[in-house]
Scaffold this motif. Structure first.
Motif, PDB file in Angstrom:
ATOM      1  N   ARG A 128      -6.251   2.497  -1.575  1.00 17.30           N
ATOM      2  CA  ARG A 128      -5.537   3.761  -1.326  1.00 17.30           C
ATOM      3  C   ARG A 128      -5.412   4.042   0.175  1.00 17.30           C
ATOM      4  NH1 ARG A 128      -8.890   5.455  -5.660  1.00 17.30           N
ATOM      5  NH2 ARG A 128      -7.713   5.863  -7.564  1.00 17.30           N
ATOM      6  N   ARG A 129      -6.480   3.827   0.895  1.00 14.59           N
ATOM      7  CA  ARG A 129      -6.467   4.131   2.330  1.00 14.59           C
ATOM      8  C   ARG A 129      -5.496   3.222   3.081  1.00 14.59           C
ATOM      9  NH1 ARG A 129     -12.514   6.128   4.078  1.00 14.59           N
ATOM     10  NH2 ARG A 129     -13.240   6.701   2.008  1.00 14.59           N
ATOM     11  N   GLN A 130      -5.456   1.952   2.705  1.00  8.86           N
ATOM     12  CA  GLN A 130      -4.550   1.049   3.395  1.00  8.86           C
ATOM     13  C   GLN A 130      -3.092   1.314   3.011  1.00  8.86           C
ATOM     14  OE1 GLN A 130      -5.985  -3.008   2.964  1.00  8.86           O
ATOM     15  NE2 GLN A 130      -7.638  -2.645   4.423  1.00  8.86           N
ATOM     16  N   LEU A 131      -2.856   1.792   1.778  1.00 11.91           N
ATOM     17  CA  LEU A 131      -1.495   2.111   1.352  1.00 11.91           C
ATOM     18  C   LEU A 131      -0.958   3.362   2.038  1.00 11.91           C
ATOM     19  CD1 LEU A 131      -1.687   1.425  -2.487  1.00 11.91           C
ATOM     20  CD2 LEU A 131      -0.232   0.216  -0.853  1.00 11.91           C
ATOM     21  N   GLN A 132      -1.841   4.252   2.454  1.00 12.73           N
ATOM     22  CA  GLN A 132      -1.407   5.512   3.064  1.00 12.73           C
ATOM     23  C   GLN A 132      -0.589   5.297   4.329  1.00 12.73           C
ATOM     24  OE1 GLN A 132      -4.973   7.792   3.637  1.00 12.73           O
ATOM     25  NE2 GLN A 132      -5.165   8.347   1.479  1.00 12.73           N
ATOM     26  N   ASN A 133      -0.727   4.140   4.945  1.00 10.25           N
ATOM     27  CA  ASN A 133       0.042   3.855   6.150  1.00 10.25           C
ATOM     28  C   ASN A 133       1.520   3.637   5.853  1.00 10.25           C
ATOM     29  OD1 ASN A 133      -2.300   3.907   7.765  1.00 10.25           O
ATOM     30  ND2 ASN A 133      -2.742   1.775   7.282  1.00 10.25           N
ATOM     31  N   ASP A 134       1.837   3.274   4.599  1.00 11.88           N
ATOM     32  CA  ASP A 134       3.210   2.904   4.259  1.00 11.88           C
ATOM     33  C   ASP A 134       3.829   3.738   3.137  1.00 11.88           C
ATOM     34  OD1 ASP A 134       3.356   0.585   6.052  1.00 11.88           O
ATOM     35  OD2 ASP A 134       1.866  -0.289   4.709  1.00 11.88           O
ATOM     36  N   TYR A 135       3.014   4.458   2.364  1.00 13.78           N
ATOM     37  CA  TYR A 135       3.531   5.162   1.190  1.00 13.78           C
ATOM     38  C   TYR A 135       2.986   6.580   1.117  1.00 13.78           C
ATOM     39  CZ  TYR A 135       5.063   0.588  -0.433  1.00 13.78           C
ATOM     40  OH  TYR A 135       5.675  -0.642  -0.526  1.00 13.78           O
ATOM     41  N   LYS A 136       3.837   7.460   0.591  1.00 14.84           N
ATOM     42  CA  LYS A 136       3.405   8.819   0.323  1.00 14.84           C
ATOM     43  C   LYS A 136       2.565   8.834  -0.944  1.00 14.84           C
ATOM     44  CE  LYS A 136       7.546  10.923   2.354  1.00 14.84           C
ATOM     45  NZ  LYS A 136       8.744  11.760   2.077  1.00 14.84           N
ATOM     46  N   ALA A 137       1.637   9.774  -1.020  1.00 14.32           N
ATOM     47  CA  ALA A 137       0.748   9.851  -2.178  1.00 14.32           C
ATOM     48  C   ALA A 137       1.531  10.075  -3.460  1.00 14.32           C
ATOM     49  CB  ALA A 137      -0.285  10.968  -1.981  1.00 14.32           C
TER      50      ALA A 137
END
Length: 733
Positions: free
Chosen positions: A340-349
């Motif tokens: 989740r933390r690494q995805l936050q750089n590229d995607y909205k929650a």
């Protein structure tokens, strides 16, 4: 006019929203797929474990996807269809032969050299309402499933216009007899309207609204669209806090199969769950579920939707549900946290929880299982000897050359989704800091070699505030002048503190930054002995650069993100940056190997016999923290043990974290460390006490690597044959 207005309002709602219906579909997070090829190191035990986690049914004859047969060392697997990030792989049957811990033969229909099992679902990122579904199209669902659903839930579905007049009349009679509103007359269309648009309250006004909207829906949508919408919307089970909606996800949840691969009896069980997923739960109430399933088959025969002989054969089958696994919301919380933390750089929650993305990761379930069991075993043993000690721990496992994070354990309760110690616990790292000090020295190859004598005499540093800092060795002894490599291998505090402060704290901090430590660390003398707080993840990044021979590679959990159509949205390739010279890193790695042979981690000589590794123990003041970070050629891992209240554990790095680390590597690492020298490295014999050049035949002679031209010029002449340390010579032969 009011009635017309209401009608137009409801019609606009139905007409504008149903065709463009966008369910909030959770993102699914997958492990790495197990790649099968001839020569792969793989035991039958591990293969069986992986297939069990994937939900394969072990049978006597393999006929359907999701089935497997083990016959001694030969395994037949029918792999289901799966959408990988790079292809839609068709279902296929393969045969493999295992010998001596390796795959010796692979047989597949297309004679492929490499075949992948479908990856394990390790969790999901869910909408706030916790509904989860796997959207399906009607053309991709068995016709027999559609027929049974209609026969049982709404036999007049294809004949009515949204409501059933006969059903309404029957319900009215029942309700009058009961003196209340106990029975409805919902068609499939009405049920869809109720679930999609309305609240579950049972009032005449709400029921009238439902009937009117059902008629309007029938005017705007085809029967096929309505049935497809129903099959995606209906509630069919509960997985912890996650609600299972739709037949597509229910097929995976109960049977771990694609919906098109379900047998007739399995299809009937899903239809049975429509009437009450909890009441007919096949794990909790198998007899009740079996009875309802058979009734579904009988009704389908009665309504002429199913052949009687096929129904009888289906009724003879057991329920065939898969093993009920740990809730996917709780299975691997620490790893999912990193994802989740690494995805936050590229995607909205909101996109992650509603767009039905497939997230492919580097997670290895076999390594994770071993890491968890090794940590839990340490906790259990510690509890026996120290019942009042609430020991905690964390583990991070990565691949040295890629930075791929393959496993994370965030605490002693491996299923707890709260505080993730692997990422968020910031603790003093003790002697894990020392490689950064010695690497800083070794980069000055004209001044420092592994054979350079440095002082381990008592050391005192005057501080700016007028105080003094006087670190002591763990054994409380002074060791005089010692070889540089030996000061690291034996973790001498006095020698390291003196060396680090002579090199300059700014230079040490620069080395840490280049190793990958991004935290701001104050330039205080005590940082040379690890008086800096880092998380296990930050330590793993630091040692990643060492294990990958001086190349900085950001730690990554994610391989790629794929949309529901199979299109790759984002790839996460390996990023590599050379940050240290090959010669300085080689020399440091040699010293870290010495740690495991003659230093603070020499217990690895019997914990991992004849298996070369490198690493460093770490112990903080009053035994508050126990650390070990180390690597082989194919694995790197960091283990931390400590208490949340920061009280003493009674464990050193060697007596605590090292044991967990060794357990993991003994079970999972396949490739011992090969610290191959770069071209500008030469080997030379030196005296182990003075560092002066020596000869192979001399007492106390040891073989050390040097950057060409920096070997000791002076040489001892002798003719004896005794040897003190010969582990490195064995490695180089």
């Amino acid at each position: 006019m009011i009635a017309v207005g209401i009608l137009l309002y409801l019609d606009s709602i139905v007409n504008s929203t149903f065709k463009d219906k966008q369910w909030s579909v959770a993102s699914t997070v997958y492990a790495r797929p197990l790649e099968i090829y001839e020569g792969l190191p793989l035991t039958l035990t591990d293969l069986r474990e992986e297939m069990t986690m994937l939900g394969y049914h072990f049978v006597g004859q393999v006929n359907n996807p999701g089935e497997a047969l083990i016959d001694r060392n030969k395994v037949t697997i029918f792999i289901p269809q799966f959408q990988f990030s790079d292809e839609l792989a068709a279902a296929q049957k393969i045969k493999i032969t295992l010998n001596n811990g390796f795959i010796s033969k692979l047989e597949s229909k297309d004679n492929k050299a490499l075949v992948r099992l479908q990856p394990l679902v390790i969790g999901g990122i869910y909408p706030s309402h916790n509904e989860d579904r796997l959207l399906i199209q009607l053309v991709d669902t068995p016709v027999s499933l559609q027929a049974m659903l209609v026969a049982v839930e709404d036999k007049d579905f294809y004949d009515h216009f949204g409501i059933s007049l006969r059903g309404i009349a029957r319900a009215m009679v029942t309700n009058i007899k009961d003196g209340g509103f106990s029975q409805g007359a919902s068609t499939l269309t009405q049920q869809l309207i109720k679930n999609y648009y309305l609240t579950p309250e049972r009032t005449l006004i709400r029921k009238a609204q439902e009937a009117l909207m059902a008629v309007l829906l029938e005017l705007h949508a085809s029967k096929a669209d309505i049935l497809e919408g129903y099959m995606n919307e209906i509630y069919l089970g509960q997985d912890g806090p996650r609600a299972i909606h739709g037949f597509g996800l229910a097929s995976q949840y109960y049977f771990k199969k694609n919906i098109m691969d379900l047998s007739l009896s399995q299809q009937a069980l899903l239809v049975a769950l429509v009437r009450g997923a909890s009441y007919y739960n096949p794990w909790r109430n198998p007899e009740r579920a079996l009875k309802r399933r058979n009734l579904v088959l009988d009704i389908a025969v009665r309504e002429k939707q199913l052949d009687a002989d096929l129904a009888e054969l289906a009724k003879q089958e057991p329920l065939k549900v898969g093993e009920r696994s740990v809730s996917s919301t709780k299975r691997y919380p620490a790893y999912l946290d990193l994802v989740r933390r690494q995805l936050q750089n590229d995607y909205k929650a909101e996109d992650l929880s509603s767009d039905g993305l497939s997230i492919f990761t580097h997670f290895n379930p076999l390594i994770q299982q071993t890491a968890e069991s090794s940590l839990v075993k340490m906790m259990a043993n510690n509890k026996k000897s120290e019942p009042n000690t609430n020991l905690q721990g964390a583990v991070i496992v990565t691949q040295p050359n890629t930075g791929a994070v393959t496993a994370i354990v965030g605490g002693s309760d491996t299923r707890y989704a709260g505080f993730n110690r692997a990422i968020d616990a910031r603790r003093q790292i003790g002697s894990l800091m020392k490689p950064a000090i010695y690497l800083t020295a070794l980069e000055k190859s004209e001044q420092y070699t592994l054979a350079t004598l440095i002082s381990d005499a008592a050391y005192e540093k005057k501080l700016d505030n007028g105080d003094s800092w006087s670190p002591k060795n763990y054994d409380l002894k002074d060791h005089g002048d010692v070889l540089l490599y030996k000061a690291l291998a034996r973790s001498y505090n006095q020698a390291t503190a003196r060396l680090g402060n002579e090199l300059g704290l700014d230079n040490i901090l620069s080395t840490l930054k280049r190793l990958g430590v991004d935290s701001d660390i104050p330039a205080l003398p005590a940082i040379t002995l690890g008086a800096a707080e880092l998380s296990p993840l930050e330590v793993a990044q630091m040692y990643q650069t060492i294990s990958s021979e001086g190349f900085y590679t950001p730690l990554l959990a994610i391989r790629s993100v794929v949309d529901p159509r199979g299109e790759v949205l984002t790839s996460y390739p390996i990023a590599i940056e050379k940050r240290f010279s090959s010669s300085s890193i080689y020399a440091l790695r040699h010293a870290l190997q010495a740690v495991t042979h003659e230093g603070s981690a020499k217990a690895l000589q019997w914990l991992l016999p004849d298996f070369a590794v490198a690493g460093k123990t770490g112990t903080t003041n009053d035994l508050r923290d126990s650390w070990f970070a180390g690597f082989s050629d194919d694995m790197q891992a960091v283990v931390w043990l400590g208490r949340d209240d920061n009280k003493t554990t009674g464990l050193t790095g060697s007596s605590g974290a090292l044991r967990v680390w060794a357990d993991i590597f003994k079970a999972r690492s396949q490739q011992p460390l090969q610290n191959l020298p770069p071209k500008n490295i030469t080997l030379g014999w030196v005296d182990s006490e003075s560092g002066v050049g020596s000869q192979d035949s001399c007492d106390n002679a040891i073989l050390l690597p040097f950057v060409s031209g920096t070997e000791p010029k002076q040489e001892i002449r002798c003719s004896t044959t005794d040897k003190v340390i010969d582990w490195f010579r064995n490695l180089t032969n």
